[in-house]
Design a protein around this motif. Structure first.
Motif, PDB file in Angstrom:
ATOM      1  N   VAL A 119       0.862  -1.172   0.000  1.00  0.00           N
ATOM      2  CA  VAL A 119       0.000   0.000   0.000  1.00  0.00           C
ATOM      3  C   VAL A 119       0.904   1.229   0.000  1.00  0.00           C
ATOM      4  CG1 VAL A 119      -0.265  -0.038   2.541  1.00  0.00           C
ATOM      5  CG2 VAL A 119      -1.900   1.236   1.129  1.00  0.00           C
ATOM      6  N   ASN A 120       0.592   2.169  -0.867  1.00  0.00           N
ATOM      7  CA  ASN A 120       1.285   3.452  -0.881  1.00  0.00           C
ATOM      8  C   ASN A 120       0.530   4.392   0.044  1.00  0.00           C
ATOM      9  OD1 ASN A 120       3.253   2.800  -2.875  1.00  0.00           O
ATOM     10  ND2 ASN A 120       1.696   3.062  -4.443  1.00  0.00           N
ATOM     11  N   LEU A 121       1.183   4.854   1.086  1.00  0.00           N
ATOM     12  CA  LEU A 121       0.600   5.819   2.010  1.00  0.00           C
ATOM     13  C   LEU A 121       1.014   7.206   1.547  1.00  0.00           C
ATOM     14  CD1 LEU A 121       1.499   4.027   5.356  1.00  0.00           C
ATOM     15  CD2 LEU A 121      -0.648   3.866   4.059  1.00  0.00           C
ATOM     16  N   ILE A 122       0.055   7.974   1.092  1.00  0.00           N
ATOM     17  CA  ILE A 122       0.332   9.324   0.598  1.00  0.00           C
ATOM     18  C   ILE A 122      -0.023  10.280   1.721  1.00  0.00           C
ATOM     19  CG2 ILE A 122      -0.107  11.000  -1.223  1.00  0.00           C
ATOM     20  CD1 ILE A 122      -1.174   8.497  -2.856  1.00  0.00           C
ATOM     21  N   THR A 123       1.003  10.783   2.407  1.00  0.00           N
ATOM     22  CA  THR A 123       0.799  11.576   3.619  1.00  0.00           C
ATOM     23  C   THR A 123       0.975  13.065   3.350  1.00  0.00           C
ATOM     24  OG1 THR A 123       3.109  11.174   4.244  1.00  0.00           O
ATOM     25  CG2 THR A 123       1.449   9.699   5.159  1.00  0.00           C
ATOM     26  N   HIS A 124       0.296  13.861   4.147  1.00  0.00           N
ATOM     27  CA  HIS A 124       0.291  15.313   3.987  1.00  0.00           C
ATOM     28  C   HIS A 124       1.685  15.882   4.247  1.00  0.00           C
ATOM     29  CE1 HIS A 124      -0.973  19.430   4.132  1.00  0.00           C
ATOM     30  NE2 HIS A 124      -2.172  19.048   3.705  1.00  0.00           N
ATOM     31  N   GLY A 125       2.105  16.798   3.397  1.00  0.00           N
ATOM     32  CA  GLY A 125       3.419  17.421   3.519  1.00  0.00           C
ATOM     33  C   GLY A 125       3.575  18.313   4.728  1.00  0.00           C
ATOM     34  N   GLU A 126       2.476  18.725   5.325  1.00  0.00           N
ATOM     35  CA  GLU A 126       2.501  19.613   6.494  1.00  0.00           C
ATOM     36  C   GLU A 126       3.343  19.043   7.644  1.00  0.00           C
ATOM     37  OE1 GLU A 126       1.557  23.011   8.678  1.00  0.00           O
ATOM     38  OE2 GLU A 126       1.123  22.611   6.566  1.00  0.00           O
ATOM     39  N   HIS A 127       3.412  17.724   7.736  1.00  0.00           N
ATOM     40  CA  HIS A 127       4.092  17.086   8.863  1.00  0.00           C
ATOM     41  C   HIS A 127       5.529  16.688   8.560  1.00  0.00           C
ATOM     42  CE1 HIS A 127       0.248  17.112  10.814  1.00  0.00           C
ATOM     43  NE2 HIS A 127      -0.287  16.496   9.775  1.00  0.00           N
ATOM     44  N   GLY A 128       5.987  16.950   7.359  1.00  0.00           N
ATOM     45  CA  GLY A 128       7.359  16.626   7.000  1.00  0.00           C
ATOM     46  C   GLY A 128       7.504  15.175   6.570  1.00  0.00           C
ATOM     47  N   HIS A 129       8.735  14.736   6.511  1.00  0.00           N
ATOM     48  CA  HIS A 129       9.055  13.377   6.052  1.00  0.00           C
ATOM     49  C   HIS A 129       8.424  12.357   6.996  1.00  0.00           C
ATOM     50  CE1 HIS A 129      11.247   9.849   4.758  1.00  0.00           C
ATOM     51  NE2 HIS A 129      11.789  10.553   3.775  1.00  0.00           N
ATOM     52  N   PRO A 130       7.706  11.366   6.456  1.00  0.00           N
ATOM     53  CA  PRO A 130       6.995  10.404   7.307  1.00  0.00           C
ATOM     54  C   PRO A 130       7.909   9.537   8.172  1.00  0.00           C
ATOM     55  CG  PRO A 130       6.824   9.792   4.987  1.00  0.00           C
ATOM     56  CD  PRO A 130       7.459  11.136   5.030  1.00  0.00           C
ATOM     57  N   GLU A 131       9.158   9.435   7.809  1.00  0.00           N
ATOM     58  CA  GLU A 131      10.079   8.645   8.633  1.00  0.00           C
ATOM     59  C   GLU A 131      10.220   9.248  10.032  1.00  0.00           C
ATOM     60  OE1 GLU A 131      14.448   6.510   8.246  1.00  0.00           O
ATOM     61  OE2 GLU A 131      14.010   8.221   6.970  1.00  0.00           O
ATOM     62  N   THR A 132      10.001  10.549  10.155  1.00  0.00           N
ATOM     63  CA  THR A 132      10.197  11.225  11.439  1.00  0.00           C
ATOM     64  C   THR A 132       9.054  11.027  12.429  1.00  0.00           C
ATOM     65  OG1 THR A 132       9.225  13.317  10.689  1.00  0.00           O
ATOM     66  CG2 THR A 132      11.600  13.023  10.330  1.00  0.00           C
ATOM     67  N   TYR A 133       7.876  10.635  11.960  1.00  0.00           N
ATOM     68  CA  TYR A 133       6.740  10.499  12.878  1.00  0.00           C
ATOM     69  C   TYR A 133       5.893   9.250  12.649  1.00  0.00           C
ATOM     70  CZ  TYR A 133       3.751  12.079   9.063  1.00  0.00           C
ATOM     71  OH  TYR A 133       3.098  12.190   7.864  1.00  0.00           O
ATOM     72  N   LEU A 134       6.025   8.614  11.490  1.00  0.00           N
ATOM     73  CA  LEU A 134       5.119   7.526  11.139  1.00  0.00           C
ATOM     74  C   LEU A 134       5.775   6.156  11.173  1.00  0.00           C
ATOM     75  CD1 LEU A 134       2.311   6.659  10.085  1.00  0.00           C
ATOM     76  CD2 LEU A 134       3.136   7.158   7.768  1.00  0.00           C
ATOM     77  N   TRP A 135       6.969   6.054  10.702  1.00  0.00           N
ATOM     78  CA  TRP A 135       7.590   4.745  10.494  1.00  0.00           C
ATOM     79  C   TRP A 135       7.751   3.947  11.782  1.00  0.00           C
ATOM     80  CZ3 TRP A 135      11.689   4.581   6.074  1.00  0.00           C
ATOM     81  CH2 TRP A 135      11.125   5.121   4.912  1.00  0.00           C
ATOM     82  N   ASP A 136       8.231   4.571  12.847  1.00  0.00           N
ATOM     83  CA  ASP A 136       8.390   3.850  14.121  1.00  0.00           C
ATOM     84  C   ASP A 136       7.054   3.321  14.628  1.00  0.00           C
ATOM     85  OD1 ASP A 136      11.134   4.244  14.146  1.00  0.00           O
ATOM     86  OD2 ASP A 136      11.074   5.885  15.600  1.00  0.00           O
ATOM     87  N   GLU A 137       6.013   4.117  14.468  1.00  0.00           N
ATOM     88  CA  GLU A 137       4.666   3.705  14.896  1.00  0.00           C
ATOM     89  C   GLU A 137       4.215   2.465  14.125  1.00  0.00           C
ATOM     90  OE1 GLU A 137       2.408   5.114  17.064  1.00  0.00           O
ATOM     91  OE2 GLU A 137       3.543   6.887  17.634  1.00  0.00           O
ATOM     92  N   LEU A 138       4.462   2.445  12.818  1.00  0.00           N
ATOM     93  CA  LEU A 138       4.039   1.321  11.995  1.00  0.00           C
ATOM     94  C   LEU A 138       4.863   0.073  12.289  1.00  0.00           C
ATOM     95  CD1 LEU A 138       3.454   3.129   8.579  1.00  0.00           C
ATOM     96  CD2 LEU A 138       1.792   2.626  10.405  1.00  0.00           C
ATOM     97  N   GLU A 139       6.164   0.245  12.441  1.00  0.00           N
ATOM     98  CA  GLU A 139       7.027  -0.902  12.735  1.00  0.00           C
ATOM     99  C   GLU A 139       6.707  -1.498  14.099  1.00  0.00           C
ATOM    100  OE1 GLU A 139      10.798   1.012  11.913  1.00  0.00           O
ATOM    101  OE2 GLU A 139      10.925  -0.023   9.972  1.00  0.00           O
ATOM    102  N   ALA A 140       6.273  -0.678  15.048  1.00  0.00           N
ATOM    103  CA  ALA A 140       5.894  -1.184  16.363  1.00  0.00           C
ATOM    104  C   ALA A 140       4.558  -1.930  16.318  1.00  0.00           C
ATOM    105  CB  ALA A 140       5.811  -0.029  17.366  1.00  0.00           C
ATOM    106  N   ALA A 141       3.689  -1.547  15.394  1.00  0.00           N
ATOM    107  CA  ALA A 141       2.346  -2.124  15.329  1.00  0.00           C
ATOM    108  C   ALA A 141       2.262  -3.393  14.480  1.00  0.00           C
ATOM    109  CB  ALA A 141       1.366  -1.088  14.784  1.00  0.00           C
ATOM    110  N   PHE A 142       3.206  -3.584  13.553  1.00  0.00           N
ATOM    111  CA  PHE A 142       3.106  -4.693  12.598  1.00  0.00           C
ATOM    112  C   PHE A 142       4.415  -5.450  12.484  1.00  0.00           C
ATOM    113  CE2 PHE A 142       0.068  -1.512  11.164  1.00  0.00           C
ATOM    114  CZ  PHE A 142      -1.070  -2.279  10.983  1.00  0.00           C
TER     115      PHE A 142
END
Length: 101
Positions: A53-76
């Motif tokens: 799945v391609n997650l197309i995230t809003h640019g307002e929050h910056g690069h997704p590695e800084t806020y999203l990736w750790d959350e996803l790796e912890a959940a799955f």
């Protein structure tokens, strides 16, 4: 399942047995980083192993590695994250390979 407030449609409607994209760059996403995280998790949950799945995230929050990736790796378990590129509209595309152990 989370719903996209702008359109009334869920970000993920049902299980996807093919690769697909989840649009997480609406105005409601610009105001709510937690919504992006929640709907990203929903999108991954609805993606069948062996696809992405391609997650197309809003640019307002910056690069997704800084806020999203750790959350996803912890959940799955069994996912692989790949940064694809920046969209012309300013968003970011993260490809999540499901069942990629």
């Amino acid at each position: 399942m989370s719903h996209d407030a702008a359109s009334g449609e869920p970000a993920t409607r049902n299980e996807h047995d093919a690769s697909w994209s989840a649009n997480l760059e609406g105005p409601e996403h610009a105001m709510d980083r937690d919504l992006i995280v929640e709907q990203s998790k929903d999108a991954i949950s609805e993606t069948v192993a062996g696809y992405h799945v391609n997650l197309i995230t809003h640019g307002e929050h910056g690069h997704p590695e800084t806020y999203l990736w750790d959350e996803l790796e912890a959940a799955f378990d069994g996912i692989r994250l790949e940064y694809v590129d920046r969209c012309g509209c300013g968003g970011h595309v993260t490809r999540v390979h499901v069942g990629a152990e």
